[in-house]
Design a protein around this motif. Structure first.
Motif, PDB file in Angstrom:
ATOM      1  N   GLN A 121       0.827  -1.205   0.000  1.00 28.16           N
ATOM      2  CA  GLN A 121       0.000   0.000   0.000  1.00 28.16           C
ATOM      3  C   GLN A 121       0.861   1.254   0.000  1.00 28.16           C
ATOM      4  N   THR A 122       1.987   1.207   0.706  1.00 30.44           N
ATOM      5  CA  THR A 122       2.894   2.347   0.733  1.00 30.44           C
ATOM      6  C   THR A 122       3.378   2.690  -0.667  1.00 30.44           C
ATOM      7  N   ALA A 123       3.770   1.669  -1.439  1.00 31.61           N
ATOM      8  CA  ALA A 123       4.258   1.889  -2.794  1.00 31.61           C
ATOM      9  C   ALA A 123       3.160   2.493  -3.669  1.00 31.61           C
ATOM     10  N   PHE A 124       1.941   1.970  -3.541  1.00 35.06           N
ATOM     11  CA  PHE A 124       0.831   2.476  -4.349  1.00 35.06           C
ATOM     12  C   PHE A 124       0.532   3.934  -4.014  1.00 35.06           C
ATOM     13  N   LEU A 125       0.470   4.254  -2.729  1.00 35.41           N
ATOM     14  CA  LEU A 125       0.146   5.621  -2.315  1.00 35.41           C
ATOM     15  C   LEU A 125       1.260   6.599  -2.681  1.00 35.41           C
ATOM     16  N   THR A 126       2.500   6.142  -2.592  1.00 40.17           N
ATOM     17  CA  THR A 126       3.630   7.006  -2.963  1.00 40.17           C
ATOM     18  C   THR A 126       3.590   7.332  -4.450  1.00 40.17           C
ATOM     19  N   ALA A 127       3.254   6.336  -5.273  1.00 38.32           N
ATOM     20  CA  ALA A 127       3.124   6.571  -6.715  1.00 38.32           C
ATOM     21  C   ALA A 127       2.007   7.563  -7.006  1.00 38.32           C
ATOM     22  N   CYS A 128       0.890   7.432  -6.294  1.00 39.71           N
ATOM     23  CA  CYS A 128      -0.219   8.373  -6.481  1.00 39.71           C
ATOM     24  C   CYS A 128       0.189   9.790  -6.076  1.00 39.71           C
ATOM     25  N   ALA A 129       0.941   9.910  -4.985  1.00 37.14           N
ATOM     26  CA  ALA A 129       1.406  11.228  -4.537  1.00 37.14           C
ATOM     27  C   ALA A 129       2.335  11.848  -5.579  1.00 37.14           C
ATOM     28  N   ALA A 130       3.243  11.037  -6.124  1.00 39.27           N
ATOM     29  CA  ALA A 130       4.174  11.544  -7.142  1.00 39.27           C
ATOM     30  C   ALA A 130       3.418  12.036  -8.370  1.00 39.27           C
ATOM     31  N   GLU A 131       2.381  11.300  -8.778  1.00 38.88           N
ATOM     32  CA  GLU A 131       1.609  11.735  -9.948  1.00 38.88           C
ATOM     33  C   GLU A 131       0.888  13.052  -9.669  1.00 38.88           C
ATOM     34  N   MET A 132       0.295  13.191  -8.490  1.00 39.71           N
ATOM     35  CA  MET A 132      -0.411  14.430  -8.164  1.00 39.71           C
ATOM     36  C   MET A 132       0.554  15.616  -8.145  1.00 39.71           C
ATOM     37  N   LEU A 133       1.771  15.392  -7.671  1.00 41.06           N
ATOM     38  CA  LEU A 133       2.755  16.476  -7.647  1.00 41.06           C
ATOM     39  C   LEU A 133       3.148  16.899  -9.063  1.00 41.06           C
ATOM     40  N   LEU A 134       3.338  15.933  -9.945  1.00 40.08           N
ATOM     41  CA  LEU A 134       3.683  16.259 -11.323  1.00 40.08           C
ATOM     42  C   LEU A 134       2.507  16.919 -12.043  1.00 40.08           C
ATOM     43  N   HIS A 135       1.284  16.530 -11.692  1.00 46.35           N
ATOM     44  CA  HIS A 135       0.111  17.193 -12.272  1.00 46.35           C
ATOM     45  C   HIS A 135      -0.007  18.630 -11.750  1.00 46.35           C
ATOM     46  N   ALA A 136       0.365  18.850 -10.502  1.00 47.00           N
ATOM     47  CA  ALA A 136       0.362  20.218  -9.970  1.00 47.00           C
ATOM     48  C   ALA A 136       1.365  21.083 -10.727  1.00 47.00           C
ATOM     49  N   LEU A 137       2.556  20.534 -10.968  1.00 45.51           N
ATOM     50  CA  LEU A 137       3.585  21.273 -11.705  1.00 45.51           C
ATOM     51  C   LEU A 137       3.121  21.558 -13.131  1.00 45.51           C
ATOM     52  N   TYR A 138       2.547  20.558 -13.773  1.00 51.01           N
ATOM     53  CA  TYR A 138       2.029  20.741 -15.138  1.00 51.01           C
ATOM     54  C   TYR A 138       0.920  21.788 -15.143  1.00 51.01           C
ATOM     55  N   GLY A 139       0.013  21.704 -14.171  1.00 54.93           N
ATOM     56  CA  GLY A 139      -1.104  22.636 -14.109  1.00 54.93           C
ATOM     57  C   GLY A 139      -0.665  24.076 -13.949  1.00 54.93           C
ATOM     58  N   VAL A 140       0.398  24.305 -13.188  1.00 57.90           N
ATOM     59  CA  VAL A 140       0.886  25.671 -12.975  1.00 57.90           C
ATOM     60  C   VAL A 140       1.608  26.196 -14.215  1.00 57.90           C
ATOM     61  N   TYR A 141       2.403  25.366 -14.860  1.00 57.73           N
ATOM     62  CA  TYR A 141       3.189  25.834 -15.998  1.00 57.73           C
ATOM     63  C   TYR A 141       2.382  25.904 -17.294  1.00 57.73           C
ATOM     64  N   TYR A 142       1.331  25.075 -17.404  1.00 55.80           N
ATOM     65  CA  TYR A 142       0.533  25.059 -18.632  1.00 55.80           C
ATOM     66  C   TYR A 142      -0.876  25.616 -18.428  1.00 55.80           C
ATOM     67  N   ALA A 143      -1.273  25.853 -17.177  1.00 57.57           N
ATOM     68  CA  ALA A 143      -2.635  26.307 -16.874  1.00 57.57           C
ATOM     69  C   ALA A 143      -3.662  25.386 -17.520  1.00 57.57           C
ATOM     70  N   ALA A 144      -3.400  24.085 -17.448  1.00 59.56           N
ATOM     71  CA  ALA A 144      -4.260  23.104 -18.099  1.00 59.56           C
ATOM     72  C   ALA A 144      -4.101  21.755 -17.415  1.00 59.56           C
ATOM     73  N   ASP A 145      -5.040  20.858 -17.691  1.00 62.09           N
ATOM     74  CA  ASP A 145      -4.938  19.481 -17.228  1.00 62.09           C
ATOM     75  C   ASP A 145      -4.220  18.655 -18.285  1.00 62.09           C
ATOM     76  N   THR A 146      -3.747  17.486 -17.888  1.00 62.83           N
ATOM     77  CA  THR A 146      -3.112  16.581 -18.838  1.00 62.83           C
ATOM     78  C   THR A 146      -3.701  15.187 -18.662  1.00 62.83           C
ATOM     79  N   ASP A 147      -3.769  14.457 -19.775  1.00 62.89           N
ATOM     80  CA  ASP A 147      -4.247  13.080 -19.699  1.00 62.89           C
ATOM     81  C   ASP A 147      -3.083  12.093 -19.584  1.00 62.89           C
ATOM     82  N   LEU A 148      -1.885  12.605 -19.314  1.00 60.97           N
ATOM     83  CA  LEU A 148      -0.723  11.744 -19.083  1.00 60.97           C
ATOM     84  C   LEU A 148      -0.729  11.249 -17.642  1.00 60.97           C
ATOM     85  N   HIS A 149      -0.471   9.958 -17.451  1.00 60.33           N
ATOM     86  CA  HIS A 149      -0.461   9.402 -16.094  1.00 60.33           C
ATOM     87  C   HIS A 149       0.799   8.597 -15.784  1.00 60.33           C
ATOM     88  N   THR A 150       1.567   8.256 -16.799  1.00 63.88           N
ATOM     89  CA  THR A 150       2.822   7.548 -16.561  1.00 63.88           C
ATOM     90  C   THR A 150       3.844   8.527 -16.009  1.00 63.88           C
TER      91      THR A 150
END
Length: 261
Positions: A121-150
């Motif tokens: 569960q730790t590995a799964f939750l850590t991966a989810c946290a990493a994705e949310m952080l990268l989506h936050a970075l993308y959202g700030v720099y592009y002012a948009a959502d992305t359908d990328l999840h890898t």
């Protein structure tokens, strides 16, 4: 406005229909056609969208590129309208608040699972946290959502934003972060496979690095939002927003750092 801390060419390609080449294919073609030795700057940041995407979900990023960039080629006359930094700012701010908040929740839960000894569960939750952080970075720099999840693909699209982030996630400098690759695998296996047994030392290290990733991305996002805020005030839009009648703060309880040079 520089897109990255690292020196890079930012190339925006907009095609009339859906691009016939995928991002990775065109990125590889550019590397072959214009090898590093023939360029003054090593990195090329490729932004590839269809006209529908440029007018839709990527419209604020596209308008900023038109306003601040240089048109190299177009079949039709390009109208260069000023960027609406008020809308860009709030689109970026909303995504930052959403995704960084979700990342914090996932990381807190991952820490509890680590203490409890549930490393799957730790590995799964850590991966989810990493994705949310990268989506936050993308959202700030592009002012948009992305359908990328890898995770590795997300990092590849934004690797020049910060050398510090790039070295944190890819210290081996392989252009394919080992940590993010492993988290991608753990997230998939934890959902669908009976046997998914990451060792404590490995996943504990990933939790620690993801926490550092969170602190770094939050700093980068705050600095970028402060830069948009500065551009918004320069444009004279301050005072027109119903959400913030004065110069809009980045966040009610957020430390505002100086914009990047």
């Amino acid at each position: 406005m520089p897109f990255s801390e690292m020196a890079a060419y930012d190339l925006l390609v907009v095609t009339p229909m859906h691009p016939t080449m995928e991002w990775l294919d065109l990125h590889g073609y550019l590397k072959f056609k214009y090898p590093t030795r023939s360029r003054a700057i090593s990195f090329i940041n490729l932004h590839l969208y269809s006209a529908a995407e440029a007018a839709g979900k990527m419209k604020w990023f596209y308008r900023m590129a038109l306003s601040e960039g240089k048109v190299l080629y177009s079949r039709e006359t390009v109208v260069r309208n000023p960027c609406n930094y008020e809308k860009f700012y709030f689109a970026a701010l909303d995504r930052y608040e959403l995704f960084s908040g979700q990342a914090g929740g996932f990381l807190t839960a991952a820490g509890r699972s680590l203490v409890a000894g549930d490393f799957r569960q730790t590995a799964f939750l850590t991966a989810c946290a990493a994705e949310m952080l990268l989506h936050a970075l993308y959202g700030v720099y592009y002012a948009a959502d992305t359908d990328l999840h890898t995770l590795t693909t997300l990092l590849l699209r934004m690797r020049t934003i910060s050398p510090e982030l790039y070295l944190l996630l890819d210290p081996e400098q392989t252009s394919n972060s080992l940590m993010l690759s492993r988290l991608d695998v753990y997230r998939r296996d934890a959902l669908f496979l009976f046997r998914c047994d990451p060792c404590r030392a490995e996943i504990g290290g990933y939790v620690e690095r993801t926490q550092k990733m969170k602190e770094l991305i939050e700093r980068l996002c705050k600095e970028r939002l402060a830069l948009y805020n500065e551009r918004l005030n320069r444009s004279g839009a301050s005072g027109k927003s119903s959400r913030f009648p004065e110069a809009p703060p980045v966040k009610r309880d957020m430390e505002i750092r100086a914009p990047l040079p």
